[in-house]
Design an enzyme around this catalytic site. Structure first.
Site, PDB file in Angstrom:
ATOM      1  N   CYS A   8       0.865  -1.180   0.000  1.00 12.49           N
ATOM      2  CA  CYS A   8       0.000   0.000   0.000  1.00 12.49           C
ATOM      3  C   CYS A   8       0.901   1.229   0.000  1.00 12.49           C
ATOM      4  O   CYS A   8       2.113   1.111  -0.108  1.00 12.49           O
ATOM      5  CB  CYS A   8      -1.025  -0.020   1.131  1.00 12.49           C
ATOM      6  SG  CYS A   8      -0.372   0.045   2.783  1.00 12.49           S
ATOM      7  N   CYS A  80      -4.459  -0.496  -2.117  1.00 19.12           N
ATOM      8  CA  CYS A  80      -4.970   0.842  -2.416  1.00 19.12           C
ATOM      9  C   CYS A  80      -4.632   1.164  -3.865  1.00 19.12           C
ATOM     10  O   CYS A  80      -3.723   0.586  -4.449  1.00 19.12           O
ATOM     11  CB  CYS A  80      -4.370   1.890  -1.471  1.00 19.12           C
ATOM     12  SG  CYS A  80      -2.603   2.164  -1.687  1.00 19.12           S
ATOM     13  N   CYS A  87       3.000   0.679  -8.390  1.00 18.11           N
ATOM     14  CA  CYS A  87       3.776  -0.542  -8.155  1.00 18.11           C
ATOM     15  C   CYS A  87       4.759  -0.738  -9.304  1.00 18.11           C
ATOM     16  O   CYS A  87       4.382  -0.618 -10.475  1.00 18.11           O
ATOM     17  CB  CYS A  87       2.842  -1.744  -8.057  1.00 18.11           C
ATOM     18  SG  CYS A  87       3.705  -3.296  -7.746  1.00 18.11           S
TER      19      CYS A  87
END
Length: 138
Positions: A8, A80, A87
């Protein structure tokens, strides 16, 4: 041994709770870790609501994404939209899941109101990890 990574934004609440549940529910059959795109420190409310479930995450540290661990994971779960969108790219062998959960750190109101939101998110995470464990057993 399968490896899972929970991500997250700040590795302060949701991913820490997910790591705690995964360690308990998935056990030693999995390598489990969590990290953030940024480091925000461990949220004390996450520690408090996990302790209510008998899981101690008080010694956990907020960590940045480890690219080597990420790339060698079997499953990466983003908790999230920010983590999903930011990412780092992973090899095609890494399965990705996105669990769009409310950020309990943004909850407002009385302390009781805020803890209610933390508990709701905690319980959603627990449910998803129980489902994940069930599906792995099939």
């Amino acid at each position: 041994m399968p490896q899972i990574y929970f991500l997250c934004t700040g590795n302060s609440c949701r991913s820490q709770m997910a790591e705690g549940f995964a360690r308990k529910i998935l056990g030693k059959q999995w390598r489990v870790a969590s990290a953030g795109i940024e480091v925000h420190g461990l949220n004390p409310n996450a520690v408090k609501v996990m302790a209510e479930k008998g899981i101690d995450i008080a010694k956990n540290k907020s960590k940045l994404v480890d690219t080597d661990y990420l790339n060698s994971s079997d499953l990466v779960v983003t908790l999230c939209g920010d983590a999903r969108d930011r990412c780092p790219v992973t090899p095609a062998t890494v399965v990705k899941q996105h669990w769009p959960l409310r950020d309990p750190a943004l909850a407002q109101g009385t302390e009781a109101d805020v803890l209610t939101v933390f508990r709701q998110v905690r319980d959603q995470i627990e449910s998803r990890i129980l489902e994940l464990a069930h599906n792995q057993g099939e």
